[in-house]
Design an enzyme around this catalytic site. Structure first.
Site, PDB file in Angstrom:
ATOM      1  N   ASP A 359       0.849  -1.186   0.000  1.00 16.11           N
ATOM      2  CA  ASP A 359       0.000   0.000   0.000  1.00 16.11           C
ATOM      3  C   ASP A 359       0.888   1.241   0.000  1.00 16.11           C
ATOM      4  OD1 ASP A 359      -2.996   0.799   0.435  1.00 16.11           O
ATOM      5  OD2 ASP A 359      -1.819   2.163   1.691  1.00 16.11           O
ATOM      6  N   ASP A 402      -4.562   2.419  -4.740  1.00 12.69           N
ATOM      7  CA  ASP A 402      -3.127   2.524  -4.468  1.00 12.69           C
ATOM      8  C   ASP A 402      -2.622   1.250  -3.803  1.00 12.69           C
ATOM      9  OD1 ASP A 402      -4.523   2.944  -2.119  1.00 12.69           O
ATOM     10  OD2 ASP A 402      -3.008   4.276  -1.264  1.00 12.69           O
TER      11      ASP A 402
END
Length: 473
Positions: A359, A402
């Site tokens: 992440d 993301d």
């Protein structure tokens, strides 16, 4: 049946005579099926308004009898083939090969009763004798009728549509060319088209096939110097289909001397062109023989049509692969996304497959402060950097805005952590920071549970100000 078949002057009439006698004696539906490439063709039948023209050569009891060469009986076919003939009564089925004891079957003789017979095994023995006598008469008449050129062309045309790759399609085309022409071997030569002024890509042999007992001319051809082969491909693609007309020692073979020196005495040459507006390849097919054979013009024309169909199939195959790649690929980063990731996740191996959930740190602030275009650039740079640091066989997926997941093959948890460290370093080199959670699939653990552990470990890594990688418990 023997007497009636003896008076028939063709295989089809002999088969129909056998069906007529058996149907009259039993009142059952009777079929004679002869073997042709990949299927059993129904050449004579009775007892049904519609009957299939052919069935797969491995299908049901007829396929079993064809494979074993022994008769077989099904006591109650309504159980074995439930729902096959809706509305029609089905009882026993008896099937026997058309074969001599020392030979392979050329087909089968099949009887379908509308009731259960008392002794189907006895029927099978009797039918086997009928099949043996019908086989004798078929042999006396010259054997099963040969596949016509039209049937062969249609069979191969339909076969091309099943190809999954260009190489498989080229191999099919080579085998089709040999069957259609009767020549000994065929090869497909390809070269990627390059813009003017750039060096030509090397020529390569995409596929080749040689008939049993024939000289392996494709192997001889590939030993020729590359520039000579390129000149041959240029000539074929520029001038179109061509064929030899006789003994090369008495004909003009200028430009083809290398093939003659390699042992080629008969040559059919075809460009393989599709209708794509921007072709990617120059493709030539060479069909050859070490013997001097005069191939008739009709065969050349049919083969040219077949190659045009192969080219069309190749164009469609390329378009299909392109659409599939677009459907499976994230358009921003070029990484594959959720669909392919789910398939790979299902194949995760216990003790060998590690999942690395990645992440991007503070990504929302990047979008809010610098805009989505800047955020997109961060994702693209990250994807490129992290993908390049993975080993061959490992893969990085984009599974969210993301969020990325790497699926890697490792011997243990420690190696998985080392891979995660490389991903963190690659992100840092691209000016970003990431948090990585690592989980190695455990025995008896569903792959989805491994993913959840890796995801939780990633959130733990986000809380750790010292270390960006956390291994799952």
């Amino acid at each position: 049946m023997t007497e009636v078949a003896a008076g028939c002057d063709s295989v089809a009439r002999a088969c129909n005579a056998a069906v007529s006698v058996l149907h009259g004696h039993t009142g059952a539906a009777v079929d004679v099926l002869l073997l042709s490439p990949g299927q059993l063709s129904v050449v004579a039948f009775s007892g049904a308004w519609q009957a299939p023209a052919a069935v797969p050569s491995h299908y049901g009891v007829v396929g079993h009898v064809l494979a074993t060469g022994r008769p077989a009986a099904i006591d109650d076919a309504s159980i074995a083939y439930a729902g096959l003939h809706t509305g029609r009564p089905v009882g026993s089925v008896v099937c026997a090969p058309l074969s001599e004891p020392s030979d392979l079957p050329i087909g089968v003789l099949n009887i379908e009763f509308d009731h259960v017979v008392t002794d189907p095994v006895l029927w099978a023995d009797e039918l086997a004798e009928v099949g043996r006598r019908l086989r004798q008469r078929i042999d006396e008449l010259g054997g099963p009728p040969a596949e016509s050129r039209e049937e062969l062309l249609l069979r191969h045309t339909l076969g091309f549509a099943t190809a999954h790759s260009g190489v498989q399609l080229a191999g099919m085309a080579c085998r089709a060319a040999i069957e259609l022409t009767g020549l000994g071997s065929a090869t497909v030569l390809t070269r990627r088209i390059t813009p003017p002024g750039q060096a030509q890509h090397p020529l390569r042999q995409t596929a080749a096939h040689t008939a049993a007992g024939a000289c392996d001319l494709p192997a001889q051809v590939t030993e020729l110097p590359t520039h000579l082969l390129s000149a041959l491909v240029d000539a074929v693609c520029r001038h179109g289909a061509s064929r030899t007309l006789g003994d090369p020692s008495g004909e003009d073979v200028r430009g083809f001397e290398p093939l003659v020196q390699a042992g080629v005495r008969t040559l059919l040459a075809f460009p393989v062109r599709g209708t794509a507006p921007d072709p990617r390849l120059e493709v030539a097919m060479l069909v050859m023989d070490e013997l001097e054979v005069r191939v008739d013009p009709g065969t050349v024309t049919v083969l040219e049509l077949l190659m045009a169909n192969a080219a069309e199939c190749y164009d469609r195959l390329g378009a299909l692969h392109q659409m599939q790649a677009l459907a499976e690929t994230d358009p921003l980063t070029g990484l594959r996304h959720v669909g392919p990731f789910t398939e790979q996740l299902a194949a995760a191996r216990i003790g060998r497959t590690a999942l690395l959930v990645i992440d991007v740190d503070n990504f929302k602030q990047i979008n809010d402060r610098l805009g989505h275009a800047a955020g997109d650039k961060v994702l693209v740079d990250l994807a490129t950097g992290m993908r390049e640091c993975l080993r061959k066989g490992d893969e990085l997926f984009r599974v969210g805005g993301d969020e990325f997941v790497a699926i890697v093959d490792v011997p243990d948890d420690a190696e998985a952590v080392r891979v995660a460290d490389r991903l963190v370093a690659a992100a840092r080199d691209n000016g970003s920071a990431v948090s990585v959670g690592v989980a190695l699939r455990r025995p008896a653990e569903p792959a989805e549970a491994t993913l959840r552990r890796a995801d939780l470990a990633m959130y733990s890594a986000k809380q750790d100000t010292q270390y960006a990688v956390c291994s799952a418990e």
